[in-house]
Design a protein around this motif. Structure first.
Motif, short mmCIF file in Angstrom:
data_model
loop_
_atom_site.label_atom_id
_atom_site.label_comp_id
_atom_site.label_asym_id
_atom_site.label_seq_id
_atom_site.Cartn_x
_atom_site.Cartn_y
_atom_site.Cartn_z
N SER A 32 -93.57 -36.68 81.64
CA SER A 32 -93.05 -35.31 81.72
C SER A 32 -92.20 -34.96 80.50
O SER A 32 -92.39 -33.90 79.88
N ILE A 33 -91.28 -35.83 80.16
CA ILE A 33 -90.42 -35.58 79.00
C ILE A 33 -91.23 -35.57 77.71
O ILE A 33 -91.00 -34.73 76.83
N SER A 34 -92.20 -36.46 77.61
CA SER A 34 -93.04 -36.52 76.41
C SER A 34 -93.85 -35.24 76.24
O SER A 34 -93.99 -34.74 75.11
N LEU A 35 -94.36 -34.72 77.33
CA LEU A 35 -95.12 -33.46 77.23
C LEU A 35 -94.24 -32.31 76.79
O LEU A 35 -94.64 -31.48 75.97
N VAL A 36 -93.02 -32.25 77.31
CA VAL A 36 -92.08 -31.20 76.90
C VAL A 36 -91.74 -31.35 75.42
O VAL A 36 -91.73 -30.36 74.67
N LEU A 37 -91.43 -32.58 74.99
CA LEU A 37 -91.12 -32.81 73.58
C LEU A 37 -92.30 -32.45 72.69
O LEU A 37 -92.13 -31.79 71.65
N TYR A 39 -94.72 -30.38 73.26
CA TYR A 39 -94.89 -28.92 73.24
C TYR A 39 -93.89 -28.28 72.27
O TYR A 39 -94.26 -27.45 71.43
N HIS A 40 -92.63 -28.68 72.37
CA HIS A 40 -91.62 -28.08 71.51
C HIS A 40 -91.80 -28.48 70.05
O HIS A 40 -91.59 -27.66 69.15
N TRP A 41 -92.19 -29.72 69.81
CA TRP A 41 -92.44 -30.13 68.43
C TRP A 41 -93.59 -29.34 67.83
O TRP A 41 -93.54 -28.95 66.67
N TYR A 44 -92.41 -25.25 67.80
CA TYR A 44 -91.25 -24.84 67.02
C TYR A 44 -91.00 -25.71 65.80
O TYR A 44 -90.06 -25.48 65.06
N GLU A 55 -92.85 -37.52 65.76
CA GLU A 55 -93.85 -37.70 66.81
C GLU A 55 -94.48 -39.09 66.73
O GLU A 55 -94.62 -39.77 67.75
#
Length: 77
Positions: A32-37, A39-41, A44, A55
């Motif tokens: 979950s955290i990896s997917l959020v990171l 996405y943001h990387w 943005y 990454e």
């Protein structure tokens, strides 16, 4: 005495199941955290070289740690 005697409960037989559940929960949180990171990387980070390096390092180290955790569950008793 009414009810079970909780002073002599042996949980050693259920311990491996407990650690597999902890591992599964940790992997779910990690994904979950990896997917959020990720996405943001990607959204943005403006495709900068630093983001690509971050990454790569993040996922290489994460894979090594996940494999080490999995191996510990398999081989350590």
């Amino acid at each position: 005495m009414i009810g079970p005697d909780i002073t002599n409960i042996d949980i050693s037989g259920n311990l491996p199941i407990f650690w597999w559940l902890v591992f599964a929960l940790a992997m779910a949180v990690f994904v979950s955290i990896s997917l959020v990171l990720l996405y943001h990387w990607r959204m943005y980070g403006i495709k900068s070289r630093r983001i690509i390096i971050a990454e790569t390092v993040y996922f290489i180290v994460s894979v090594i740690l996940c494999i080490a955790s999995f191996m510990a569950l398999i081989f350590v008793k």
